[in-house]
Each structure stands twice: as structure tokens, then as C-alpha cells.
Design a protein around this motif. Structure first.
Motif, PDB file in Angstrom:
ATOM      1  N   LEU A   1      29.901 -20.503 -59.696  1.00  0.00           N
ATOM      2  CA  LEU A   1      29.045 -20.451 -60.880  1.00  0.00           C
ATOM      3  C   LEU A   1      29.174 -19.098 -61.560  1.00  0.00           C
ATOM      4  O   LEU A   1      29.547 -18.100 -60.936  1.00  0.00           O
ATOM      5  CB  LEU A   1      27.588 -20.706 -60.495  1.00  0.00           C
ATOM      6  CG  LEU A   1      27.243 -22.080 -59.915  1.00  0.00           C
ATOM      7  CD1 LEU A   1      25.747 -22.161 -59.621  1.00  0.00           C
ATOM      8  CD2 LEU A   1      27.658 -23.192 -60.862  1.00  0.00           C
ATOM      9  N   SER A   2      28.846 -19.066 -62.841  1.00  0.00           N
ATOM     10  CA  SER A   2      28.901 -17.810 -63.586  1.00  0.00           C
ATOM     11  C   SER A   2      27.755 -16.905 -63.165  1.00  0.00           C
ATOM     12  O   SER A   2      26.795 -17.339 -62.517  1.00  0.00           O
ATOM     13  CB  SER A   2      28.817 -18.088 -65.086  1.00  0.00           C
ATOM     14  OG  SER A   2      27.568 -18.695 -65.403  1.00  0.00           O
ATOM     15  N   GLY A   3      27.855 -15.648 -63.566  1.00  0.00           N
ATOM     16  CA  GLY A   3      26.813 -14.694 -63.216  1.00  0.00           C
ATOM     17  C   GLY A   3      25.460 -15.085 -63.770  1.00  0.00           C
ATOM     18  O   GLY A   3      24.442 -14.989 -63.067  1.00  0.00           O
ATOM     19  N   ASP A   4      25.407 -15.555 -65.022  1.00  0.00           N
ATOM     20  CA  ASP A   4      24.123 -15.928 -65.612  1.00  0.00           C
ATOM     21  C   ASP A   4      23.524 -17.149 -64.924  1.00  0.00           C
ATOM     22  O   ASP A   4      22.308 -17.245 -64.749  1.00  0.00           O
ATOM     23  CB  ASP A   4      24.264 -16.158 -67.122  1.00  0.00           C
ATOM     24  CG  ASP A   4      25.337 -17.169 -67.483  1.00  0.00           C
ATOM     25  OD1 ASP A   4      26.239 -17.406 -66.658  1.00  0.00           O
ATOM     26  OD2 ASP A   4      25.274 -17.711 -68.592  1.00  0.00           O
ATOM     27  N   GLN A   5      24.373 -18.088 -64.500  1.00  0.00           N
ATOM     28  CA  GLN A   5      23.867 -19.243 -63.748  1.00  0.00           C
ATOM     29  C   GLN A   5      23.330 -18.809 -62.385  1.00  0.00           C
ATOM     30  O   GLN A   5      22.319 -19.328 -61.907  1.00  0.00           O
ATOM     31  CB  GLN A   5      24.985 -20.280 -63.578  1.00  0.00           C
ATOM     32  CG  GLN A   5      25.380 -20.970 -64.867  1.00  0.00           C
ATOM     33  CD  GLN A   5      26.581 -21.871 -64.690  1.00  0.00           C
ATOM     34  OE1 GLN A   5      27.572 -21.504 -64.047  1.00  0.00           O
ATOM     35  NE2 GLN A   5      26.512 -23.077 -65.249  1.00  0.00           N
TER      36      GLN A   5
END
Length: 296
Positions: A120-124
Motif C-alpha cells: 500500500l502507499s504511504g497515505d493508505q
């Protein structure tokens, strides 16, 4: 698990009471004969489970402390002295072998080892990590920008976490963990994460957390961190409480002790250890109404 009580959160009143806590682990060990060097390297490496014996390892000897609201307690000691074990007992992660821990609210461990999802991305992962810590979406939305700013990831926050360097991942985990505002905060070496610029930002955030939390427990091998952020220090060695007092005094004796050991002066180090035990003031928790610290 730390037990919650109904004490008022007033500075100078007990926040955490550690009542005669000890911790002993059960493990296995090979016999002396089996562990001795053998002419055959392969024979030494060959598993021999049948010749192991059960042994007990004492991580914490009987220990009592009364920590008040408004105190920031630095915990120092050599590797393997029992510092992290004490934090896990206070935080309710492991039950003590004997004794009990009482707290006015649930202690929260602030660490950099939160299990996030690399794909997952950092913001997720920010959303995932905050939800795992019990925050709701409104709270996450309010904290999101501050988390990104603390992490220093900028546009990389939208990239998969598996593409991050080890330092970038550590910065994100710390920034997520630092989003909470607990009444009792436990910090285990969190300030040693990242580069110099990130450490400046983490120190600023830690000072904010220290101002918001009623009680803080901080383990660090950095004596300057203990001196900067704590108003009380305890020294643990081989599971035993040796000193409890003003950080400048405790750190002075600890540095002298470790210097003696580094110089090979074990007799001198032993003299310092004995002096600490002799001069130690311990907590009298038998009277839960007063909870005063008294001379041993």
C-alpha cells in the motif's frame, strides 16, 4: 495487563504504581558438556534436543515504583538489563511473574515497529495505522497533514511503501505512532530513528507529547536525550533497580559505572553498584492511600 483505577488526573498524584513486580522467563539450554568445543565442527552444529535442560532467566528482580502525573521517567541501563521488559509489563504486553501494575489509564506504547502493508502507499498506510491505534476517520483527517509533515516524505507519500528505503519506512512508522495523545506514554528508543533533520522534527514532536501526556516512560541509550526530556531517571542493571532520582545524578553514576567496565576495572564498577543499592530509596506501595516513596 495494567489495571485502571479512578484516581483524579492531578499533577503530583500517582499515575502508575508498580508493586513488587518481577519477571522470569523459562527457556532451554544445552548441557555444559554438550556446549563445550568439539573437534568436529559438524558435531557442534548437529541438533541434540534430547540433551537440553529447562532453565529460568530472571529479567526483572522484585521492583516497586510510584510514578506521578507530570513525571517523565527515563530508564537507563546496559543491554539486557531489563529495560524493555519493564516497559512491556507496564504497557500490559506481558504479565509479570509476580506483583502487579496499577495505572490511572491504559498505557500506550509509542514505537516504530507498527505492522504496515508494504504494497500500500504511504497515505493508505497512514489511514491503516491510525485505525489500528483506535482513531476514527475524523481524528485521522485532523492529524493527516501533521503526520505527512513529520514523516518528511512529501510526494513519496503516494508511492508504495515497499519502494521506500529503510529510513523512509521508519520515518513513516514513527510519524503514524506519534499521532496519538495518550495519558500515559511509553517510548522505547523511538528517538533514535532517522537522519539528523528527522531527529530534530521528532524531538519537537516528542516535546509536544511530553507536554500533553500525564506520565512518560522513556528508554534510551542516549544520555543527552534522558537529560533533555526527563525530570526523573531510574537505572536498572541485571534486572535490579539500582538508582532512582534526578537525571543528572543518575546519569553521572551510570557513566562512571560504564567507564569503569570499559577500563576493565570490575572492582571499581562493583563498588559503584553496591553504593547505588545502599543509597537507593524504594517505593512503599503497601499504603495505597498515601503511596509515598520511603527509604529502603
Amino acid at each position: 495487563m495494567a489495571e485502571s483505577s479512578e484516581l483524579n488526573f492531578v499533577e503530583g498524584t500517582p499515575s502508575v504504581v508498580i508493586d513488587k513486580v518481577s519477571m522470569t522467563y523459562k527457556t532451554t539450554s544445552r548441557s555444559r558438556d554438550e556446549a563445550a568445543p568439539s573437534p568436529s565442527t559438524w558435531r557442534m552444529l548437529k541438533p541434540n534436543v534430547g540433551r537440553t535442560t529447562a532453565v529460568s532467566v530472571t529479567a526483572l528482580k522484585e521492583l516497586s515504583l510510584v510514578v506521578e502525573h507530570g513525571e517523565s521517567v527515563g530508564i537507563i541501563g546496559r543491554n539486557g538489563s531489563g529495560k524493555s521488559t519493564l516497559l512491556k509489563v507496564v504497557g500490559g504486553q506481558i504479565p509479570p511473574t509476580s506483583g502487579a501494575v496499577y495505572a490511572t489509564s491504559t498505557p500506550v506504547m509509542l514505537g516504530v515497529n507498527a505492522a504496515l502493508i508494504p504494497g500500500l502507499s504511504g497515505d493508505q498506510n497512514i489511514i491503516l495505522g491510525c485505525l489500528a491505534m483506535g482513531m476514527n476517520r475524523r481524528q485521522i483527517d485532523a492529524k493527516y497533514a501533521a503526520i505527512v509533515e513529520l514523516s518528511g516524505l512529501e510526494e513519496a507519500i503516494h508511492m508504495p511503501m515497499k519502494s521506500y528505503s529503510a529510513g523512509m519506512g521508519s520515518r513513516l512508522r514513527f510519524a503514524i505512532a506519534a499521532a496519538i495523545d495518550p495519558e500515559i506514554l511509553i517510548i522505547d528508543e523511538a528517538l533514535n530513528t532517522g537522519d539528523a533533520q528527522f531527529k530534530d522534527r521528532t524531538r519537537k514532536r516528542m516535546l509536544e507529547l511530553l507536554g500533553q501526556a500525564g506520565t512518560v516512560f522513556l528508554v534510551s541509550h542516549s544520555m543527552s536525550t534522558i537529560l533533555d526530556l526527563c525530570n526523573r531517571a531510574i537505572w536498572i542493571d541485571q534486572g535490579e533497580l539500582l538508582a532512582d532520582g534526578a537525571p543528572a545524578d543518575v546519569v553521572k553514576w551510570y557513566r562512571l559505572f560504564t567507564q569503569r567496565l570499559a577500563d576493565g576495572d570490575r572492582v571499581g564498577a562493583l563498588k559503584i553498584r553496591r553504593r547505588m543499592v545502599h543509597d537507593l530509596h524504594v517505593a512503599d506501595v503497601s499504603d495505597r492511600n498515601s503511596l509515598r516513596r520511603t527509604k529502603a
